[in-house]
Scaffold this motif. Structure first.
Motif, PDB file in Angstrom:
ATOM      1  N   GLU A   1       0.780  -1.185  -0.022  1.00 11.88           N
ATOM      2  CA  GLU A   1      -0.171   0.122   0.068  1.00 11.88           C
ATOM      3  C   GLU A   1       1.023   1.236   0.087  1.00 11.88           C
ATOM      4  N   HIS A   2       2.099   1.136   0.493  1.00 14.79           N
ATOM      5  CA  HIS A   2       2.913   2.427   0.345  1.00 14.79           C
ATOM      6  C   HIS A   2       3.798   2.604  -0.830  1.00 14.79           C
ATOM      7  N   LYS A   3       3.493   1.734  -1.838  1.00 14.87           N
ATOM      8  CA  LYS A   3       4.076   2.036  -2.962  1.00 14.87           C
ATOM      9  C   LYS A   3       3.021   2.277  -4.185  1.00 14.87           C
ATOM     10  N   ALA A   4       3.356   2.873  -5.038  1.00 11.06           N
ATOM     11  CA  ALA A   4       2.342   3.095  -6.365  1.00 11.06           C
ATOM     12  C   ALA A   4       2.159   1.828  -7.098  1.00 11.06           C
TER      13      ALA A   4
ATOM     14  N   TRP B   1      -4.043  -5.572   2.631  1.00 11.89           N
ATOM     15  CA  TRP B   1      -3.905  -4.218   3.344  1.00 11.89           C
ATOM     16  C   TRP B   1      -5.106  -3.359   3.055  1.00 11.89           C
ATOM     17  N   ALA B   2      -5.863  -3.613   2.039  1.00 11.53           N
ATOM     18  CA  ALA B   2      -7.232  -3.013   2.218  1.00 11.53           C
ATOM     19  C   ALA B   2      -8.319  -3.680   2.664  1.00 11.53           C
TER      20      ALA B   2
END
Length: 726
Positions: free
Chosen positions: A162-165, A196-197
């Motif tokens: 989630e922290h990367k595009a 993560w979502a």
């Protein structure tokens, strides 16, 4: 170029490592008729030699000899599957094997490509290097596969962190690979969902379920945005967008965390999820064809019942459904009835998993188990093609390398790209009937002296082909009526013979795992071909004290004992209490009560039973019913209350099992039923008895059981005598 080489290493005297290695000149090990088959033999010790032989599909040796390191060449081999086997001469005795095939080149320009409904499914969501994807696609193109089902055009693959595009590079390359090979894409998307979502993140839900849940509220807009971009990038390259995989089963969909234990709410969660994803995809590709996917329990559904009916009752879900996707062997006419009720009777029905999946109880399957898939695949494809099925994707093209033995064999290639005979059979089917028009079943059911026959007609270019499949007998003499002067007979290896009917009769010897295609006139009995109706030959109502009315002696409940899933020992008594209850019962004086104050293991009450041994052409149906009531059954794992029917060895260790659905929460008395069917070849050699188990697994809470019944029927179907056919 990706080029696998098969070898086996040994440590010779003196500490010199050697490996007998066989390398084909063709990277796929697939050769055209007339093309020399060449192998390099290497990694032999100094002055070493290897004895070799080539065996064919009939397990006959067709070439043999000895060789030094260097090249082997074989010419004049007819179409079919082969295996080169080699062994070092001398004390080491090291062995190596390499399957190969002789298959005609597929010329797409000579076919009506749009009629071709043959496809495959590739590795779902394990590690899958691009080089492997390209090599898999090469195997598809070589034999004329049209459809490929992929799980890779998916958020979890494109943005795992989630922290990367999102990184679209691999997905772009995969689509390029398939388009370069002329393949049509079925994309399973929005499943698995990024953990993560997930709305389960931060809850006590078992980690297995995180990627099978509704998204968390804060990720809803991001979910929509991603799927719109996904469709914008690939919309004109994907033929079918499939939202989810087998989402009528709890194994693959559980909705929102707050709805656990409420099947109706979980079903509505999927409908809401489906509508959201479908609209997002359509925003990126207005012409996209979008649909849901279920197990082969359609139209009824697996865990979530009356599935298709409930789904289509929602006007927006109905509007957003362009086709329906299912698996394996459901009744297409029954699915069409439900679809027609809602004005969807003409939509495509596609099959994104179908074909042979032979069960095995060994780490290395037997030759018979491997070949059994040919018959199963022929039956599945012929049946669903006749019913109008589209995009029939064989599960699987290739075994998933990362998975340990699963108790089944599904791949047409082994995990390391070694060819199985089913790959050659699949090529034969595509070549002969891939663009043919289905023309119904022919009634030749009784035309074998043992077992019974399937007959499926196809028409192509003014010619008629009949696929003949022997069932419920290993071998049989088959007699068919024909008005043709001569017939072309093709076996699944693609080998052809010309047969001359004598006095209007064609007489053949058939094996059950070797279906035949016959070009020319074949006639049968009047009426449509049907499977023989089974005849009941034995029925047992198992004595099991299922009403729990028999007197309890000490801590012993007659006919029942404690156990857990491995069968090794009994569960600890702390936290898992079993008794009879005369206050809470469904009927009679008392019921069985299971209570767990502390979280249990997979603990159960069990009933052990022996069953009759099946004879040729027989199968067994085990039906068990129960009434259950639950109070505050709480499990953070993939568990709760569930029945299970286990095959066990003499020492009570478990061979195989079939679970029911897990129930959790609080529920009033409800009826349950499971029907399990076992063919003769489903029983492994070390099978001794069945165990019916009711689990309160990894849970706290209270469960009551009452009115348990077990019925066993032995049915004769087809078999070796005509009197069993109606």
């Amino acid at each position: 170029m990706f080029k696998p080489t098969l070898f086996a290493a040994v440590l010779l005297a003196g500490g010199v490592l050697t490996a007998l290695e066989l390398t084909p000149s063709a990277d796929t090990a697939v050769y055209a008729p007339g093309e020399p088959v060449r192998f390099t033999v290497s990694k032999l010790p100094a002055n070493g030699r290897a004895a070799y032989r080539v065996i064919d599909f009939d397990r006959k040796t067709v070439r043999s000899g000895e060789t030094a390191p260097g090249n082997l060449e074989f010419t004049g081999l007819p179409r079919g599957w082969y295996e080169l086997q080699a062994e070092t001469v001398g004390n080491a005795g090291e062995k190596a094997r390499y399957p190969f095939a002789v298959i005609p080149e597929f010329d797409r320009s000579q076919t009506d490509w749009e009629k071709n409904q043959f496809g495959v499914m590739v590795a779902p969501h394990t590690r899958y290097p691009l080089a492997h994807r390209d090599f898999d696609a090469k195997f598809m193109e070589r034999i004329g596969v049209r459809w490929v089902r992929t799980h890779r055009l998916n958020w979890i693959q494109i943005q795992p962190d989630e922290h990367k595009a999102p990184d679209w590079a691999t997905a772009d390359r995969e689509v390029e690979i398939y388009k370069k090979r002329g393949l049509s894409i079925v994309a399973t998307t929005a499943w698995p969902f990024p953990a993560w979502a997930s709305s389960g993140r931060g809850t006590q839900i078992d980690a297995y379920y995180l990627d099978k849940m509704f998204p968390a509220d804060k990720y809803i807009e991001q979910t929509k945005k991603f799927h719109t971009e996904l469709a914008r990038r690939y919309g004109d390259k994907v033929d079918y967008w499939e939202i989810g995989n087998e989402i009528d089963a709890e194994n693959f969909w559980i909705g929102r965390y707050k709805h656990q234990g409420d099947k109706a709410a979980i079903m509505q969660d999927y409908i809401e999820f489906y509508i959201m994803i479908a609209k997002a995809l359509r925003a990126g590709a207005p012409a996209a064809k979008i649909g849901p996917n279920t197990t082969g329990s359609a139209p009824d559904g697996n865990t979530y019942r009356d599935w298709l009916n409930v789904f289509l009752q929602n006007p927006e879900a109905r509007k957003q459904m362009d086709y329906f996707s299912t698996h394996y062997f459901p009744s297409v006419p029954e699915i069409r009835k439900v679809l027609a009720r809602y004005g969807k009777g003409d939509v495509d029905i596609i099959f994104t998993e179908i074909g042979g999946m032979a069960h095995s109880y060994r780490k290395v399957p037997t030759w018979e188990e491997t070949c059994r898939n040919i018959r199963i695949t022929c039956t599945h494809y012929a049946t669903q093609l006749q019913a109008g099925g589209k995009a029939l994707c064989k599960f699987l093209l290739r075994d998933i390398p990362e998975l340990p033995p699963q108790g089944w064999i599904a791949g047409m290639l082994e995990g390391d790209f070694k060819l199985r005979p089913e790959y050659v059979a699949f090529a034969t089917l595509i070549r002969e009937i891939g663009d043919a028009d289905p023309a119904g079943r022919i009634n030749i059911t009784r035309r074998s002296d043992k077992g019974w026959l399937h007959g499926f007609r196809f028409r192509r270019g003014g010619k008629t082909l009949t696929l003949v499949i022997l069932n419920d007998a290993p071998k049989a003499a088959v007699t068919l009526d024909s008005a043709s002067k001569e017939l072309r007979v093709i076996d699944m290896m693609g080998r052809e013979t010309t047969q001359i009917p004598q006095n209007g009769k064609l007489v053949l010897e058939m094996d059950s795992d070797r279906p035949l295609l016959i070009e020319g006139d074949i006639s049968g009995e009047p009426g449509e071909g049907r499977d023989p109706e089974p005849v009941l030959v034995q029925e047992i109502n198992v004595k099991c004290n299922g009403d729990f009315e028999m007197p309890v002696r000490g801590a012993t409940i007659p006919y029942w004992h404690l156990g857990y899933d491995t069968g090794k020992g009994t569960p600890e008594q702390v936290g898992f209490l079993v008794s009879v209850d005369d206050k809470v019962k469904h009927s009679g004086r008392q019921a069985l009560k299971i209570h767990a104050e502390k979280r249990t293991g997979f603990y159960a009450v069990c009933h052990t039973m022996t069953v009759p041994k099946l004879k040729l052409g027989q199968y067994m149906v085990v039906t068990y019913r129960w009434w259950a009531k639950g109070e505050k059954i709480d499990s953070i794992d993939k568990a709760g209350f569930a029945p299970s029917l286990s095959m066990r060895r003499k020492d009570n260790s478990r061979i195989h099992w079939r679970d029911g659905d897990f129930e959790r929460g609080t529920f009033d008395w409800m009826a349950g039923e499971q029907v399990r069917k076992y063919e003769q070849n489903d029983f492994p050699p070390d099978f001794n008895h069945f165990s019916l188990e009711f689990y309160l697994g990894k849970s706290t809470g209270t469960l009551w059981l009452d009115d348990v019944s077990i019925n066993i029927k032995v049915m004769q179907r087809g078999a070796s005598e005509a009197r069993y056919l109606k």
